[in-house]
Design an enzyme around this catalytic site. Structure first.
Site, PDB file in Angstrom:
ATOM      1  N   ALA A   1       0.850  -1.197   0.000  1.00 51.84           N
ATOM      2  CA  ALA A   1       0.000   0.000   0.000  1.00 51.84           C
ATOM      3  C   ALA A   1       0.882   1.242   0.000  1.00 51.84           C
ATOM      4  O   ALA A   1       1.675   1.465   0.907  1.00 51.84           O
ATOM      5  CB  ALA A   1      -0.904  -0.003   1.227  1.00 51.84           C
TER       6      ALA A   1
ATOM      7  N   SER B   1       2.339  -2.438   4.247  1.00 53.88           N
ATOM      8  CA  SER B   1       2.419  -0.985   4.091  1.00 53.88           C
ATOM      9  C   SER B   1       3.734  -0.616   3.435  1.00 53.88           C
ATOM     10  O   SER B   1       4.742  -1.318   3.575  1.00 53.88           O
ATOM     11  CB  SER B   1       2.339  -0.297   5.452  1.00 53.88           C
ATOM     12  OG  SER B   1       3.543  -0.497   6.183  1.00 53.88           O
ATOM     13  N   ASP B   2       3.749   0.489   2.705  1.00 51.34           N
ATOM     14  CA  ASP B   2       5.032   1.084   2.347  1.00 51.34           C
ATOM     15  C   ASP B   2       5.677   1.541   3.658  1.00 51.34           C
ATOM     16  O   ASP B   2       5.028   1.615   4.709  1.00 51.34           O
ATOM     17  CB  ASP B   2       4.830   2.259   1.391  1.00 51.34           C
ATOM     18  CG  ASP B   2       6.056   2.524   0.508  1.00 51.34           C
ATOM     19  OD1 ASP B   2       7.131   1.966   0.806  1.00 51.34           O
ATOM     20  OD2 ASP B   2       5.930   3.278  -0.466  1.00 51.34           O
ATOM     21  N   ALA B   3       6.963   1.828   3.611  1.00 49.44           N
ATOM     22  CA  ALA B   3       7.720   2.107   4.827  1.00 49.44           C
ATOM     23  C   ALA B   3       7.044   3.189   5.669  1.00 49.44           C
ATOM     24  O   ALA B   3       6.756   4.286   5.180  1.00 49.44           O
ATOM     25  CB  ALA B   3       9.141   2.536   4.479  1.00 49.44           C
TER      26      ALA B   3
END
Length: 530
Positions: free
Chosen positions: A247, A286-288
């Site tokens: 995401a 999730s993205d970072a």
């Protein structure tokens, strides 16, 4: 990892806190100090985190410290990575799922490892998906050799913004079918080796002018346009059964009933759109969470982690507040929420560890890179045979000492004078080319990202445009084709795009100069002359 069998059998014995801990993926760094390594070991032992994502160092771009800290280069990075993985696994109560960004190979994060071409180069290959399959397979072999189970690739963003500061060359291009076809081949190649892949960055980071490491991009397109284009590769690949999706941190009101919050924190985006409308059953990561698009807005430790989990992320990548995040989720989440995410992650671990006992050696890139160089080579404009038998001079726009492999290889076949920006100022070159008619120009952009004109000095771009205007110039571009947006390409006699500066690509370009091969590649993005 044979000890995963009792691990599978013991899953019902995990406490709720341990199950939540499994959903966290802190960052690990190849060039950490012993003190920093011990701190990560403590996280693993105390909080039972389920996975790690490896980065080069705490000074890398992905950690938002680019330019603020000195990057340490480690000739033994690969050996260091392997030892760290083994060390971290040895202190884990439950085996860790190890991930990395290896979009173009481990070289994306690790020195002295195999590098494959960028996605934009693969996007220039018409129809030959066997080469992209091979790239996915060989990158997966390298991951397995290191002890990595999960490659956070490929990028399926449709890059239709030439000024995109963070995607660009990482995308297969601007045409949705091409992006989907190439991504699927990469995924199948990786799956052949048992390495998990991940589509990113949902719902599409291609048409942005903001780097989400630094701020929150806003995409104002209509839902119809987004469904028809940006969401197309995601939907098609979901239909193919892809196991994981990342995401992205993007504000897209049309997909969230007008909400402007980041897509990675939006229930409407992840639960309603991705899970219900698009029918995705796999793991959402999730993205970072350290990225400034989200991190700077949530100063209370644990709040961001809870919001990301509550929105629908099963794995919280680069979570920096593990203890507080676990506690906040314990206090707010329902048991069913935790169980659903935990079950999805657990199935992913089972999938990953089935393949991990098969030994793998580091791949050899040269053969496949040579094939890609030939298949992607693109005659973008004009013809190139105009002065092959006439006098010409070679001009190298390069920050490296000449001659390049391109001109060195060509000099074995032809005699010509060579000049370079490395040895001469632009003004000297302007004088030296004043009475010349035919120029074979090789351009090597210092960077693949568009910031600061790809780090090409403007005076050098001005010189190229002057030469286009007054000379017969054939340009060979060994870099990102978006560079052409800064040139008066209509004035050039011919333009050939080689995409990469690898040895194999430079040698293949020489073969084209000598008419030994044809150029069959097709540029995967649009170019507009200045």
């Amino acid at each position: 990892m044979n000890n995963f069998i009792p691990y599978i059998q013991a899953k019902t014995k995990l406490s709720i806190v341990e199950k939540i801990g499994q959903l966290f993926m802190p960052a690990a760094f190849i060039n950490d100090s012993e003190e920093e390594i011990l701190a990560i070991e403590q996280l693993i032992k105390e909080h039972h985190v389920g996975s790690l994502c490896f980065f080069h160092s705490r000074a890398s771009a992905a950690t938002n410290f680019e330019g603020k800290k000195k990057i340490v280069y480690n000739e033994d990075s690969f050996a260091t990575l392997k030892k760290l993985i083994q060390r971290y696994q040895s202190v884990a109560k439950y085996p860790l799922l190890i991930s990395i960004d290896a979009e173009w190979g481990l070289a994306m994060r690790i020195e002295n490892t195999t590098q494959y071409p960028y996605a934009i180069t693969l996007g220039a290959i018409p129809n030959k998906t066997d080469l992209i399959y091979k790239v996915g397979q060989q990158i997966a072999q390298d991951c397995k050799a290191a002890g990595i189970h999960w490659n956070l690739a490929p990028v399926v963003d449709i890059n239709n913004n030439p000024n995109n500061p963070v995607i660009g060359y990482r995308s297969f291009g601007e045409e949705k079918h091409n992006v989907t076809q190439k991504a699927l081949a990469f995924i199948k190649g990786s799956a052949h080796e048992g390495v998990i892949t991940c589509l990113k960055h949902f719902p599409g980071h291609g048409d942005t002018a903001v780097d989400s490491h630094l701020g929150l991009p806003l995409i104002s397109k209509s839902k119809d346009d987004l469904v028809a284009n940006e969401l197309f590769p995601f939907q098609q690949l979901i239909n193919e059964g892809v196991p994981t999706i990342m995401a992205g941190h993007l504000s897209i009101p049309a997909l969230a009933d007008g909400d402007t919050i980041p897509s990675s924190l939006s229930k409407k985006m992840l639960k309603n759109l991705l899970r219900e409308e698009m029918n995705f059953k796999g793991v959402v990561i999730s993205d970072a969470l350290n990225m400034h698009a989200v991190s700077k807005n949530y100063p209370i430790k644990g709040e961001l982690e809870w919001l990301a989990f509550d929105a629908g992320n099963d794995v919280l990548c680069f979570a920096e507040n593990i203890e507080e995040g676990i506690q906040t989720i314990v206090e707010n989440a329902s048991n069913s929420q935790v169980e659903e995410s935990f079950e999805r992650l657990w199935r992913l671990k089972e999938m990953a560890f089935k393949a991990c006992d098969n030994p793998a050696k580091l791949s050899e890139a040269s053969i496949v890179n040579k094939e890609i160089a030939r298949a992607s080579l693109t005659l973008f404009k004009g013809t190139t045979g105009s002065f092959n038998t006439q006098d010409f001079i070679g001009l190298e726009i390069n920050q490296s000492k000449p001659p390049s492999i391109f001109f060195k290889t060509l000099a074995d076949k032809k005699t010509f004078p060579l000049m370079s920006t490395f040895e001469n100022s632009v003004e000297v070159l302007r004088q030296q080319t004043k009475n010349e008619k035919n120029i074979l120009l090789a351009l090597f952009p210092p960077k693949a990202k568009p910031a600061n004109l790809f780090d090409i000095p403007k005076e050098q771009l001005d010189l190229i445009n002057e030469l286009f205007e007054t000379k017969n110039v054939i340009l060979y571009l060994f870099g990102n084709p978006y560079v052409l947006n800064h040139l008066q390409i209509d004035k050039a006699k011919a333009i050939v795009i080689a995409y990469q500066n690898f040895k194999e690509f430079q040698e293949t370009a020489v073969q084209f100069v000598l008419k030994e091969i044809e150029a069959s590649g097709k540029i995967p993005v649009s170019i507009k002359s200045i």
